[in-house]
Scaffold this active site. Structure first.
Site, PDB file in Angstrom:
ATOM      1  CB  SER A  26      28.435  56.603 -18.567  1.00  0.00           C
ATOM      2  OG  SER A  26      28.734  57.230 -19.797  1.00  0.00           O
ATOM      3  CG  HIS A  53      32.333  56.974 -19.243  1.00  0.00           C
ATOM      4  ND1 HIS A  53      31.459  56.068 -19.814  1.00  0.00           N
ATOM      5  CD2 HIS A  53      33.260  56.217 -18.591  1.00  0.00           C
ATOM      6  CE1 HIS A  53      31.843  54.840 -19.531  1.00  0.00           C
ATOM      7  NE2 HIS A  53      32.930  54.901 -18.786  1.00  0.00           N
ATOM      8  CG  ASP A 146      33.779  51.370 -18.378  1.00  0.00           C
ATOM      9  OD1 ASP A 146      34.446  50.392 -17.999  1.00  0.00           O
ATOM     10  OD2 ASP A 146      34.134  52.548 -18.215  1.00  0.00           O
TER      11      ASP A 146
END
Length: 204
Positions: A26, A53, A146
């Site tokens: 991310s 992301h 995540d």
């Protein structure tokens, strides 16, 4: 590669056959990937599938950007596309990316996971079910949890799990969440992750 590092990689890869690599990242992930992927040789024999992301409301140029820097072919994953060895795939924005049991991709617009779509967990969990112990999962810098559950699923299926050293990460939240949920096989800084990927190929 030093002899010490070579021994560490040999121990990690002993008795393993890797067919595919999945990577999640991310915040700070593009920089980390630009330090890992361009070093891979043209004949790198595994598929590498990446979830970063991304904002839902814009097209992704990741495949184009990385193709300019990699010797391997780079593509944006698409629905029903077969996963080919020696290719780097990026998940498209706005869709969850999964790997089916026949080693093809599928896209969906189910609810975000950890506020993200694509979600790293969905890619990693489906890839673990498809490749089992022949999968390597790598989790890099990021600002959410995540990927933690996805890495745990890879470990449960017998795959190799590698997490970026939180001290080396731009944002340590994601690596720390994975380490707290399940101890990975290795915790490494970015340069060592790149060297380990090269050692995977040499180990075959």
């Amino acid at each position: 590669m030093s002899a010490l590092h070579a021994n560490v990689y040999a121990e990690l890869l002993a008795g393993r056959t890797i067919d595919a690599v999945v990577i999640g990242a991310s915040a700070g992930g593009i920089d980390a990937l630009l330090r890992i992927l361009p070093a891979l040789p043209k004949d790198f024999g595994f598929s590498v599938t990446v979830v970063l992301h991304l904002p839902d409301d814009r097209d992704s140029r990741l495949a184009d950007v990385f193709q300019q820097r990699l010797a391997m072919p780079v593509r944006q994953a698409d629905d029903k596309m077969s996963v080919a060895p020696g290719t780097v795939y990026f998940a498209p924005p706005g869709y969850h990316l999964s790997v089916e049991r026949d080693f093809s991709f599928s896209l969906s617009q189910e609810d975000p996971v950890h506020f993200s779509r694509p979600a790293i967990d969905i890619l990693m969990e489906s890839a673990a079910d498809a490749w089992g112990k022949r999968l390597a999962g790598i989790l890099l810098t990021g600002a959410s949890a995540d990927g933690a559950a996805g890495m745990a699923r890879i470990a449960a299926c017998g795959g190799l799990t590698v997490v970026q050293d939180p001290k080396d990460a731009e944002i340590a939240t994601m690596p720390l969440a994975a380490i707290r949920l399940h101890a990975p096989d290795a915790i490494l800084p970015v340069p060592a992750i790149g060297a380990l990927m090269t050692a995977m190929m040499e180990n075959q």
